[in-house]
Scaffold this motif. Sequence first.
Motif, mmCIF file in Angstrom:
data_model
loop_
_atom_site.group_PDB
_atom_site.id
_atom_site.type_symbol
_atom_site.label_atom_id
_atom_site.label_comp_id
_atom_site.label_asym_id
_atom_site.label_seq_id
_atom_site.Cartn_x
_atom_site.Cartn_y
_atom_site.Cartn_z
ATOM 1 N N ALA A 83 -4.097 9.289 14.891
ATOM 2 C CA ALA A 83 -4.477 7.880 15.008
ATOM 3 C C ALA A 83 -4.207 7.162 13.697
ATOM 4 O O ALA A 83 -3.968 7.782 12.655
ATOM 5 C CB ALA A 83 -5.958 7.765 15.370
ATOM 6 N N ILE A 85 -3.327 5.175 19.070
ATOM 7 C CA ILE A 85 -4.774 5.063 18.903
ATOM 8 C C ILE A 85 -5.017 4.431 17.537
ATOM 9 O O ILE A 85 -4.595 4.976 16.512
ATOM 10 C CB ILE A 85 -5.455 6.435 18.997
ATOM 11 C CG1 ILE A 85 -5.131 7.102 20.341
ATOM 12 C CG2 ILE A 85 -6.969 6.304 18.813
ATOM 13 C CD1 ILE A 85 -5.562 8.551 20.422
ATOM 14 N N GLY A 139 -1.700 11.154 22.382
ATOM 15 C CA GLY A 139 -2.242 10.135 21.497
ATOM 16 C C GLY A 139 -1.635 10.258 20.113
ATOM 17 O O GLY A 139 -1.673 11.336 19.503
#
Length: 233
Positions: A90, A66, A45
């Motif tokens: 993210a 993300i 991620g």
Amino acid sequence: MAVPILLYHQIATPPGHKTPYRSMLVSPEAFRRQMAWLKRLGFQGLSMRECMPYITGRKTGKVAAITFDDGFTNVYQNAMPILHEFGFTATNFFVSNQIGGSNEWDQPLGVLPAPCMDMDQVRQWLSAGHEVGAHTMDHVHLSQLSEKQAFEQLSLCKEALQAITGDVVDSFAYPYGDHNDQVRELVRQAGYTVAGGTERRRATSQDDLMNLPRLTIRRDDTWLHFVAKCLLR
């Protein structure tokens, strides 16, 4: 390789039945299960910025971007520790005039009030390895504004976030997924290198970098829905 760009809003316990837009709240428990599925499926991620070499084909690997829209405090409180647990990063797209405020744009729709991160939390988000992105000054429908007003929403948001963080802000997300040819050109002129929309499929090197598709993750997505979005859409 197609790259899933996941779109979240709030990470918090969803409110009761019949509350408008409750589907936009994903519980911390569900979010943790989804991050575990990403890891189990072999995905790393990453923030939008870190994913760009994979989306454009300059790098290969199994990655997922993300992203969070709006900069809610519950993302800082509930999602950030889970991201750290899995070694993920993210991007959070912030509404610059509501840093330290709340989701005022949502409340005419009946959405419950929710606080947004303050300046110190934004800086801590960045220092934890995550990306700060822009989401306009006031969470507006850009296509409904004059060219001058739209450009101000884009450029002044970027300037405000860069002043807070001391970092370059070059990722943007369209509020309400609202854009057209003129708006996309203004995003380029404002100095953004990538912009996320709301078309529901994975991103590829053929996509316009000013309108990358993102897969909205909702409260009632089962593990099967989540896996399908990551692998098949």
